[in-house]
Every structure is written in C-alpha cells, then in structure tokens.
Design a protein around this motif. Sequence first.
Motif, PDB file in Angstrom:
ATOM      1  N   VAL A  45      26.856  -5.919 -14.267  1.00 37.19           N
ATOM      2  CA  VAL A  45      27.451  -6.042 -15.600  1.00 37.19           C
ATOM      3  C   VAL A  45      27.472  -7.504 -16.041  1.00 37.19           C
ATOM      4  N   LEU A  46      27.880  -8.380 -15.116  1.00 36.57           N
ATOM      5  CA  LEU A  46      27.940  -9.808 -15.446  1.00 36.57           C
ATOM      6  C   LEU A  46      26.547 -10.370 -15.737  1.00 36.57           C
ATOM      7  N   ASP A  47      25.548  -9.938 -14.959  1.00 39.10           N
ATOM      8  CA  ASP A  47      24.173 -10.395 -15.204  1.00 39.10           C
ATOM      9  C   ASP A  47      23.688  -9.953 -16.582  1.00 39.10           C
ATOM     10  N   ASP A  48      23.977  -8.695 -16.936  1.00 38.39           N
ATOM     11  CA  ASP A  48      23.582  -8.196 -18.260  1.00 38.39           C
ATOM     12  C   ASP A  48      24.284  -8.985 -19.362  1.00 38.39           C
ATOM     13  N   TYR A  49      25.549  -9.305 -19.140  1.00 40.69           N
ATOM     14  CA  TYR A  49      26.328 -10.052 -20.125  1.00 40.69           C
ATOM     15  C   TYR A  49      25.709 -11.432 -20.350  1.00 40.69           C
ATOM     16  N   ARG A  50      25.325 -12.099 -19.254  1.00 40.95           N
ATOM     17  CA  ARG A  50      24.706 -13.425 -19.383  1.00 40.95           C
ATOM     18  C   ARG A  50      23.367 -13.342 -20.123  1.00 40.95           C
ATOM     19  N   ASP A  51      22.574 -12.297 -19.814  1.00 39.74           N
ATOM     20  CA  ASP A  51      21.285 -12.117 -20.492  1.00 39.74           C
ATOM     21  C   ASP A  51      21.476 -11.923 -21.990  1.00 39.74           C
ATOM     22  N   ILE A  52      22.487 -11.110 -22.347  1.00 38.04           N
ATOM     23  CA  ILE A  52      22.756 -10.847 -23.765  1.00 38.04           C
ATOM     24  C   ILE A  52      23.170 -12.129 -24.474  1.00 38.04           C
ATOM     25  N   ARG A  53      24.019 -12.921 -23.821  1.00 39.73           N
ATOM     26  CA  ARG A  53      24.443 -14.186 -24.428  1.00 39.73           C
ATOM     27  C   ARG A  53      23.258 -15.136 -24.615  1.00 39.73           C
ATOM     28  N   GLN A  54      22.368 -15.190 -23.629  1.00 38.43           N
ATOM     29  CA  GLN A  54      21.197 -16.059 -23.724  1.00 38.43           C
ATOM     30  C   GLN A  54      20.281 -15.598 -24.860  1.00 38.43           C
ATOM     31  N   GLN A  55      20.078 -14.287 -24.967  1.00 41.27           N
ATOM     32  CA  GLN A  55      19.249 -13.759 -26.054  1.00 41.27           C
ATOM     33  C   GLN A  55      19.878 -14.044 -27.415  1.00 41.27           C
ATOM     34  N   TYR A  56      21.216 -13.979 -27.470  1.00 37.13           N
ATOM     35  CA  TYR A  56      21.917 -14.248 -28.712  1.00 37.13           C
ATOM     36  C   TYR A  56      21.700 -15.702 -29.143  1.00 37.13           C
ATOM     37  N   VAL A  57      21.794 -16.611 -28.191  1.00 41.53           N
ATOM     38  CA  VAL A  57      21.571 -18.033 -28.491  1.00 41.53           C
ATOM     39  C   VAL A  57      20.146 -18.257 -28.981  1.00 41.53           C
ATOM     40  N   MET A  58      19.158 -17.625 -28.298  1.00 39.93           N
ATOM     41  CA  MET A  58      17.760 -17.774 -28.682  1.00 39.93           C
ATOM     42  C   MET A  58      17.507 -17.200 -30.073  1.00 39.93           C
ATOM     43  N   LEU A  59      18.098 -16.063 -30.373  1.00 42.57           N
ATOM     44  CA  LEU A  59      17.935 -15.461 -31.699  1.00 42.57           C
ATOM     45  C   LEU A  59      18.526 -16.353 -32.781  1.00 42.57           C
ATOM     46  N   ASN A  60      19.669 -16.968 -32.478  1.00 44.79           N
ATOM     47  CA  ASN A  60      20.276 -17.887 -33.434  1.00 44.79           C
ATOM     48  C   ASN A  60      19.365 -19.071 -33.718  1.00 44.79           C
ATOM     49  N   LYS A  61      18.743 -19.608 -32.651  1.00 41.09           N
ATOM     50  CA  LYS A  61      17.838 -20.750 -32.817  1.00 41.09           C
ATOM     51  C   LYS A  61      16.631 -20.355 -33.658  1.00 41.09           C
ATOM     52  N   ARG A  62      16.084 -19.159 -33.384  1.00 42.01           N
ATOM     53  CA  ARG A  62      14.935 -18.696 -34.155  1.00 42.01           C
ATOM     54  C   ARG A  62      15.299 -18.482 -35.616  1.00 42.01           C
ATOM     55  N   ALA A  63      16.483 -17.942 -35.845  1.00 42.29           N
ATOM     56  CA  ALA A  63      16.937 -17.712 -37.214  1.00 42.29           C
ATOM     57  C   ALA A  63      17.115 -19.038 -37.953  1.00 42.29           C
ATOM     58  N   GLU A  64      17.685 -20.031 -37.271  1.00 51.16           N
ATOM     59  CA  GLU A  64      17.870 -21.339 -37.885  1.00 51.16           C
ATOM     60  C   GLU A  64      16.523 -21.986 -38.197  1.00 51.16           C
ATOM     61  N   LYS A  65      15.573 -21.855 -37.256  1.00 52.74           N
ATOM     62  CA  LYS A  65      14.249 -22.430 -37.470  1.00 52.74           C
ATOM     63  C   LYS A  65      13.543 -21.740 -38.640  1.00 52.74           C
ATOM     64  N   ALA A  66      13.660 -20.410 -38.705  1.00 51.54           N
ATOM     65  CA  ALA A  66      13.025 -19.659 -39.794  1.00 51.54           C
ATOM     66  C   ALA A  66      13.631 -20.045 -41.134  1.00 51.54           C
ATOM     67  N   LEU A  67      14.951 -20.208 -41.165  1.00 47.74           N
ATOM     68  CA  LEU A  67      15.620 -20.585 -42.409  1.00 47.74           C
ATOM     69  C   LEU A  67      15.218 -21.994 -42.830  1.00 47.74           C
ATOM     70  N   ARG A  68      15.133 -22.904 -41.844  1.00 46.56           N
ATOM     71  CA  ARG A  68      14.721 -24.274 -42.149  1.00 46.56           C
ATOM     72  C   ARG A  68      13.288 -24.296 -42.686  1.00 46.56           C
ATOM     73  N   GLY A  69      12.414 -23.495 -42.062  1.00 50.95           N
ATOM     74  CA  GLY A  69      11.032 -23.424 -42.520  1.00 50.95           C
ATOM     75  C   GLY A  69      10.927 -22.864 -43.924  1.00 50.95           C
ATOM     76  N   TYR A  70      11.767 -21.869 -44.216  1.00 55.50           N
ATOM     77  CA  TYR A  70      11.760 -21.272 -45.560  1.00 55.50           C
ATOM     78  C   TYR A  70      12.196 -22.297 -46.601  1.00 55.50           C
ATOM     79  N   ARG A  71      13.257 -23.026 -46.296  1.00 57.94           N
ATOM     80  CA  ARG A  71      13.751 -24.034 -47.245  1.00 57.94           C
ATOM     81  C   ARG A  71      12.724 -25.129 -47.475  1.00 57.94           C
ATOM     82  N   GLN A  72      12.038 -25.537 -46.395  1.00 56.86           N
ATOM     83  CA  GLN A  72      11.017 -26.573 -46.534  1.00 56.86           C
ATOM     84  C   GLN A  72       9.842 -26.071 -47.376  1.00 56.86           C
ATOM     85  N   ALA A  73       9.453 -24.825 -47.148  1.00 51.49           N
ATOM     86  CA  ALA A  73       8.360 -24.240 -47.930  1.00 51.49           C
ATOM     87  C   ALA A  73       8.734 -24.169 -49.410  1.00 51.49           C
ATOM     88  N   GLN A  74       9.983 -23.818 -49.682  1.00 51.22           N
ATOM     89  CA  GLN A  74      10.448 -23.747 -51.074  1.00 51.22           C
ATOM     90  C   GLN A  74      10.462 -25.126 -51.714  1.00 51.22           C
TER      91      GLN A  74
END
Length: 330
Positions: A45-74
């Motif tokens: 359970v703890l291992d799954d929890y850590r994996d989920i948290r890591q994926q959440y952090v990575m998704l946040n970074k990707r979302a921020e990068k995508a948003l930054r790229g969109y703003r720059q393109a605009q």
Amino acid sequence: MMDPMQIASEEIPGDADEVGESPNIEAANPEQIIFDGEQVRLQDVLDDYRDIRQQYVMLNKRAEKALRGYRQAQQLRPYQAELIKMQNYLIENQRRMIIVFEGRDAAGKGGTIRRVTRYMNERHYRIVALGKPTAEQETQWFFQKYVQQFPHGGEIVLFDRSWYTRALVERVFGWCTEKEYKDFMRGVGGFEKDLVRQGTILIKLYFSVTKEEQARRFKRRQSDPLRQWKLSKVDLQAQDRWDDFTEVKYDMLQRTNTAVAPWIIIRSNDKHKARLNTIKVILNSVPYERLDPSLDFVPDPKIVMSGARELEYMEADRLRHSQALHSPLI
C-alpha cells in the motif's frame, strides 16, 4: 477509500487472549492490513501511495510545461501574423531576402527557424541546410553552392548555417587550408556588398549561449530519444573546443561585421525570448505596412545587440583574461 494513516492504525482481527496483556508490537506495526475488505501487505500500500504521489508531481510538471508552451505560442502568434504580411510585401514587390542563422551548436537556430516559418506561405520561402560538399563542389568557387540556393524575387531563403561555416566550424577543425580561410575572409565582404547593392535584404544572425547552457542542452539530447538525432560528432566536441570557437567568432565579427552587412547577436539562453526577438529583428528589416501597429516591435536590448557591441564585450573579456594570466603571484 480509507485514509492510509487510518488503515495503518487498524489491528488485524485475532484472539486478544492469545496475545496476553502486554503490548503487541506486531499489532501496532502490522505487516498486513485490511484494505477495502481484503487483507494486503502494508508495504504494498505504501509503495503504491509513493508511486501515485510521484506520478502526480510529474503530471503537474507536464501540465505547467504545456501551459507555459501555450502561453509562449500565443505571444508569438501576432508577430507570426506580421511575418505573413511582410512576406506578402516581398511577393508584391518582388524583393529577395536572405536570413543567415549562425552560432554555437545547440544555440537554438533550428527551433527559431521553425517558429519564423510556421505560418508562412511555403511556396515563397525555403530552408537551406547544406551538408558536406561533394567532390564536384570542392572544385568549384567556394560561394557557388550557396549562390545556387539564393532566392528569386518574392522569396525568402533561410540558411541554417551558411558560407560562414568556413570561418567557424571549418576553421576550428582544420577542414580548410589557411589559404582557403584567408581567401574567404578577404572576399566575403565584397560578396555581401554586391548582394545588398543589387537589392537583396541580407540579415546575419549569430545565436549565442553560455557554456553551461550548451552543456545542459547536450545532456538533454543524450537522454531524450526524440532529440538524440541532433547530436553529431562536432556537437560532442563543442564543449572541449569552446575557447577555439570563441576565438574564431571574435575574428569573424572583427572582419565581417560591416556597415552594409552587419551581424546581429541573439542571446539565446532563453529560447522563447530569442525566438520572439529574432522575429522582431526580421520584421524591422522590411518597410512593409504593419498589420497591428500597436504591437511592440522594439527588440529587447538584453537579448539583441549589434555585432559591434558584442566585439566590445569580447575585447573586454580578452583584456581581463590577459591581465589575470599576467598578474604577479603573491
């Protein structure tokens, strides 16, 4: 779903009498717990929890990068619309334009070219990136293979590296003789003067990055399978030959930065700012009627500077370096 902390504090069902009155360490720190009605290992359970948290952090970074790229393109879009208007002016008036993209490896030339041409009419521009000269080309006048790629009326040609390869890469790696180098440096000024005199709009851009930023970009290329194709044998030696490239850059600017065909330096550590300001430089080179006069067409002086100013900075660095080498030992 139950709170993991609450789950961890639950005791596994059992007969308390078998345990006795003393505290049960295994019950307080169970290896297994009841989760959604099933008995599972707490560690899983703890291992799954850590994996989920890591994926959440990575998704946040990707979302921020995508948003930054969109703003720059605009931010680029209104200037890219201006490039279309500028291109129409060149077509209507049958003007020729050559844009030279030079600079260190991984300085952002290719990405900038893609942003400049993204919405242009493909029938009226060409991107030229010439490879190693053929056996036939080696027997020709040096400029001939480039002249064959020059624009006709109403066309833009963007050189991703140009005839200045002789003054930069070929000079550093010894791929040309001393005579060939000197002949080039003596002749290039008159060659460009004739181009401009006969009506060609010539823009010479040199993209400049710091040694640290170049190293970071090379490292990314090595680890990213989508960028590994960009790495060449020359790229892999760029860091080791940094000072050599600095020397040939200095000589090139000193001898080929002319009033008729000046160099424009683009500081490209920040790729987006380099792209935006490069577009402004191009737009300012043509007397077309602005599509949106309210836009800011003034290049950022921290990003764009003249070849003469760059020479001043380089001469100051050379002087500081010389003084450091000759300073007395204490």
